[in-house]
Design an enzyme around this catalytic site. Structure first.
Site, mmCIF file in Angstrom:
data_model
loop_
_atom_site.group_PDB
_atom_site.id
_atom_site.type_symbol
_atom_site.label_atom_id
_atom_site.label_comp_id
_atom_site.label_asym_id
_atom_site.label_seq_id
_atom_site.Cartn_x
_atom_site.Cartn_y
_atom_site.Cartn_z
ATOM 1 C CB CYS A 1 -23.387 16.627 40.625
ATOM 2 S SG CYS A 1 -22.264 17.524 41.711
ATOM 3 C CG ASP B 1 -32.930 58.077 45.566
ATOM 4 O OD1 ASP B 1 -32.962 57.581 46.684
ATOM 5 O OD2 ASP B 1 -31.908 58.438 44.903
ATOM 6 C CE LYS C 1 -30.669 65.997 42.391
ATOM 7 N NZ LYS C 1 -30.089 64.771 43.082
ATOM 8 C CB SER D 1 -32.215 70.225 49.332
ATOM 9 O OG SER D 1 -32.311 68.885 48.566
ATOM 10 C CG LEU D 2 -31.875 71.156 43.747
ATOM 11 C CD1 LEU D 2 -30.858 70.145 42.707
ATOM 12 C CD2 LEU D 2 -31.862 72.685 43.268
ATOM 13 C CB CYS E 1 -20.638 22.198 42.899
ATOM 14 S SG CYS E 1 -20.383 20.466 42.546
ATOM 15 C CE LYS F 1 -27.107 74.461 39.971
ATOM 16 N NZ LYS F 1 -25.943 74.334 40.330
ATOM 17 C CE1 TYR G 1 -37.136 60.560 52.583
ATOM 18 C CE2 TYR G 1 -37.047 62.115 50.944
ATOM 19 C CZ TYR G 1 -37.021 62.057 52.146
ATOM 20 O OH TYR G 1 -36.933 62.969 53.130
ATOM 21 C CB CYS H 1 -23.917 20.263 43.622
ATOM 22 S SG CYS H 1 -24.251 20.865 41.805
HETATM 23 S S1 IVH Z 1 -27.236 72.653 43.037
HETATM 24 C C1 IVH Z 1 -29.343 75.283 45.786
HETATM 25 N N1 IVH Z 1 -26.147 71.151 41.124
HETATM 26 O O1 IVH Z 1 -28.441 67.065 44.590
HETATM 27 C C2 IVH Z 1 -29.168 74.414 44.731
HETATM 28 N N2 IVH Z 1 -26.938 70.106 43.016
HETATM 29 O O2 IVH Z 1 -31.205 66.819 45.258
HETATM 30 C C3 IVH Z 1 -28.052 73.485 45.337
HETATM 31 N N3 IVH Z 1 -26.468 67.569 43.096
HETATM 32 O O3 IVH Z 1 -28.034 68.590 47.517
HETATM 33 C C4 IVH Z 1 -27.879 72.099 44.402
HETATM 34 N N4 IVH Z 1 -25.485 67.454 41.080
HETATM 35 O O4 IVH Z 1 -25.984 67.328 46.496
HETATM 36 C C5 IVH Z 1 -26.822 71.140 42.072
HETATM 37 N N5 IVH Z 1 -25.343 69.781 39.455
HETATM 38 C C6 IVH Z 1 -25.676 69.863 40.543
HETATM 39 C C7 IVH Z 1 -25.856 68.809 41.312
HETATM 40 C C8 IVH Z 1 -26.619 69.153 42.706
HETATM 41 C C9 IVH Z 1 -25.757 66.989 42.256
HETATM 42 C C10 IVH Z 1 -27.062 67.278 44.407
HETATM 43 C C11 IVH Z 1 -26.794 68.129 45.604
HETATM 44 C C12 IVH Z 1 -27.976 68.419 46.032
HETATM 45 C C13 IVH Z 1 -28.800 67.369 45.704
HETATM 46 C C14 IVH Z 1 -30.209 68.011 45.345
#
Ligand code: IVH
Length: 753
Positions: free
Chosen positions: A415, A33, A116, A82-83, A430, A294, A36, A412
């Site tokens: 032995c 990750d 997360k 996503s985030l 073995c 958030k 990425y 092995c």
């Molecule tokens: S909030 C608009 N809260 O992480 C905000 N996401 O990398 C939406 N994820 O797609 C995401 N734990 O699948 C949120 N406590 C959490 C989370 C969470 C895991 C995942 C989720 C998201 C990905 C983003």
């Protein structure tokens, strides 16, 4: 220059597209990750600085897809966003500054901070309180309809509010959350795999994804998945002003809401909490890969809007990766006490999550072949918590052609005996019981804590005893005498005295520990406990195993002439012939109830064209085997492969001789009558750590006799940790979980009230 830029943007796009596909569609990630994220950020940066080169099909312009083709597609009521990621505090500060520029100057920014979860996103729709649909994130616009599968997950309520006295359900609620395996459920799944002789699952997240995407929901139901809910995507009839209220509302509805979320008054408050989260990461019941931050006010979140696929009002704070890519330099081969061959990867040292890792498990050769791992490969290594680091897989894209296959050695390395792979097993062995490495490992295991628990008998001492011909097998330990020991280098009088006293004490270990110490493949202390509940003595196990062996041999004699079939091209017939050759694991478990045996066997054996008389003959010998093995097969938690291992171990001549010697030395061979002396500790769970004044098995027996339970790892559910001398990390775990730590003396006080 601009050409280079354009070229780099094209390269990054192509690479990220490929990895999106590998990760989301094939479930076979090829890079970590972290790698990425780095590529993604590089592309994002380049595109931000040079929007003229940004391509419409750039991976930054869309959400990765997990659509798989096996399920109907459903359109999400709103984009499943996503985030964006932050990797350090500076990223968080920049993020807040950017938000401040977009909001009124006096905006008060409070934040909700939460873990997360490292699972897969799920979107669940409730209409008038009833779960009507569940879908994966898919490409953010459309997802796979996995409703039937999600209905099997107990923590995903089928109806809200869960408590009928709770607040009324809204007309429509589309909730968002994450599906995952708790760490213990994943371990349990792998224990079951092992008990069936099947290979272990490597990656919890991918296994959760595979489990959710079963075509038959009965398969999903067998996996213990958990659903956590953390947000609302869309609704009719819910209007909440803040993220914090949203979490409270979801909790009131009875959802399994994301645990340990905190409302923070400002960014400084958030920053103050980051390190404690990182510290407790390994102790959580599930895997997390960071935190999510958030803005609390929904009005602010709306005003901030969305950029690409990411809302500006939320951000992921990623922990340092637990995975890293590094070079595989070599492979060393280990031989365990059962003869099992285990390959270990030698790595170019790599820093992962605060520790330098230079070797990692490759599990077994079948796994090496399945993942196509080669010498000279770059491999991805994972290290998390207490788990031994392991290789997830190679990075095929990093190959230059000089990589070479990793082959199983024919013999092995200790032995030189030819290795074997028992029918149906994934591992190689073995088979030489006198293999010096096997003998050493078996003895080390025999004297270890949880087994015979003989103090003062480390690997060096065992080595010296073998080299000087004082012991050959486990039982010889009980016949050691003072004089020959004193003659050994470094064995002073006091040391010998202590060693012999500890050996003497070991003779009285509880039956469960004696059974564990035998080192039967797959029989650790948990399974040994199951055996003890069903067999009162070694003699009972010997008798049952003897009967199984006799019945097994009779069965083999009965079917052998009938199996003189020429090799068949028909796959079903081939499978059937294998079954008839492995009745104990492949036939008996299906017919354990013995009902309508003749009818069912006739149906099973039909393709072989046996006569009624022949079927009757097979039926007789199978019934004998069923009766003989029922005491083992009917133990819940003991799979067929383990039944076979137990029966084979207790009928082996050498093992029987060792047991006989142990018995004559006075080693305990019986279960104690269970006397419950009080219920003072009823419903309480204890974890024992460190050296106690008496063997741990005795403390355990004491707790159990008073109605308590003893488990091996500390969690929030642990009532007390009992710490002896030089306790281990369990005490730290207890403190971080707010579990009281008590002494042995205090345990006695608890019992006497
Ligand atoms: S909030 C608009 N809260 O992480 C905000 N996401 O990398 C939406 N994820 O797609 C995401 N734990 O699948 C949120 N406590 C959490 C989370 C969470 C895991 C995942 C989720 C998201 C990905 C983003």
């Amino acid at each position: 220059m601009s050409q280079d830029l354009q070229q780099r943007i094209a390269e990054l796009s192509a690479e990220l597209h490929q990895h999106n596909y590998l990760y989301h569609v094939r479930n076979e990630p090829a890079i970590t990750d972290a790698v990425y994220d780095r590529l993604f950020r590089e592309l994002q940066d380049l595109e931000a600085k040079h929007p003229e080169y940004a391509r419409a099909d750039s991976p930054t312009q869309r959400v990765g897809s997990d659509l798989s083709g096996d399920f109907p597609k459903v359109r999400h009521p709103a984009p499943i966003l996503s985030l964006s990621n932050a990797f350090d505090e500076a990223d968080l500060v920049n993020w807040e500054e950017r938000n401040r520029r977009l909001l009124p100057a006096d905006a008060k920014l409070r934040y909700v901070l939460q873990p997360k979860l490292d699972g897969l996103a799920i979107v669940i729709t409730y209409e008038n309180g009833v779960l009507t649909r569940a879908a994966t994130r898919g490409n953010g616009e459309f997802g796979d309809d996995v409703t039937a599968n999600v209905r099997t997950i107990r923590s995903a309520p089928l109806r809200i509010p869960v408590d009928s006295n709770g607040i009324a359900a809204p007309e429509r609620l589309v909730a968002r959350g994450e599906i995952l395996f708790h760490k213990d459920a994943f371990l349990e799944l792998n224990r079951e795999q092992a008990a069936q002789g099947l290979p272990a699952y490597v990656n919890a997240r991918n296994t959760a994804s595979g489990s959710l995407k079963q075509k038959d929901s009965r398969e999903t139901a067998k996996r213990k998945l958990t659903a956590y809910i953390y947000g609302i995507v869309d609704s009719d009839g819910v209007d909440l002003a803040t993220e914090w209220e949203t979490l409270q509302y979801l909790g009131d509805m009875g959802f399994n809401v994301i645990p340990d979320a905190a409302l923070c008054r400002d960014l400084a408050d958030v920053k103050g909490r980051l390190s404690s989260w990182e510290a407790k990461r390994d102790d959580l019941p599930f895997e997390i890969d960071g935190l999510v931050l958030k803005v609390d006010s929904q009005a602010h979140a709306r005003e901030l809007g969305v950029v690409g696929k990411d809302p500006r009002g939320a951000i992921a704070y990623k922990f340092p990766a637990e995975e890293a890519a590094t070079g595989l330099i070599g492979v060393t081969i280990g031989v365990g006490r059962t003869g099992k061959i285990t390959p270990t990867a030698q790595l170019e040292p790599v820093f992962i999550g605060g520790v330098t890792v230079s070797n990692a498990s490759l599990h077994n050769y079948e796994q090496v072949a399945a993942l196509d791992i080669r010498f000279g490969d770059r491999v991805i290594v994972k290290r998390s918590g207490d788990v031994i680091p392991y290789v997830i897989g190679p990075v095929p894209g990093a190959r230059n052609g000089s990589e070479t296959a990793i082959l199983l050695p024919g013999t092995c390395p200790f032995c030189d005996t030819k290795l074997i792979q028992p029918a149906g097993a994934v591992d190689w062995f073995c088979p030489n019981r006198n293999c010096p490495e096997r003998v050493m490992r078996a003895l080390e295991f025999f004297v270890s804590r949880g087994a015979m628990d003989i103090e003062g008998m480390g690997p060096k001492t065992i080595g010296a005893l073998i080299d000087n011909d004082l012991i050959e097998d486990e039982a010889d330990i009980f016949f050691l005498e003072t004089e020959p020991l004193l003659a050994l280098e470094g064995f002073a009088e006091k040391k010998v005295e202590n060693l012999l006293a500890s050996i003497e004490g070991a003779k009285a270990r509880p039956f469960e520990q004696v059974l564990t110490s035998l080192g039967i493949d797959g029989i650790g202390s948990t399974v040994a406990g199951l055996l003890v509940q069903n067999f009162a003595s070694i003699q009972d196990l010997l008798n049952t195993s003897g009967e199984i062996q006799a019945a097994n041999e009779a069965f083999a004699r009965a079917v052998e002439p009938l199996l003189a079939h020429e090799p068949s091209g028909d796959a079903d017939i081939r499978k059937l012939l294998i079954r008839l050759r492995r009745p104990l694991t492949d036939l008996v478990p299906r017919y354990l109830d013995g009902a309508k045996l003749n009818e069912r066997l006739n149906r099973l054996l039909k393709p072989l064209g046996f006569s009624a008389e022949q079927v009757g003959f097979i039926e007789d010998s199978l019934s004998r085997l069923i009766t003989a093995s029922r005491p083992l097969h009917s133990i819940e938690g003991l799979g067929p492969v383990l039944v076979e291992n137990v029966a084979a171990w207790f009928t082996d001549e050498h093992n029987r001789a060792v047991l006989e010697k142990m018995k004559s030395a006075g080693v305990n061979m019986r279960a104690e009558e269970k006397v419950v002396s009080s219920s003072a500790l009823a419903d309480q769970t204890f974890v024992l750590t460190g050296a106690m004044s008496v063997p741990r098995g005795e403390v355990k027996a004491l707790v159990e006799a008073n109605g308590g339970k003893v488990t091996s790892s500390v969690s929030k559910k642990t009532s007390y940790v009992v710490a002896g001398d030089s306790p281990g990390s369990k005490v730290d775990k207890a403190i971080s979980n707010k579990v009281p730590v008590i002494s042995e003396e205090e345990l006695h006080k608890l019992i006497s009230g």
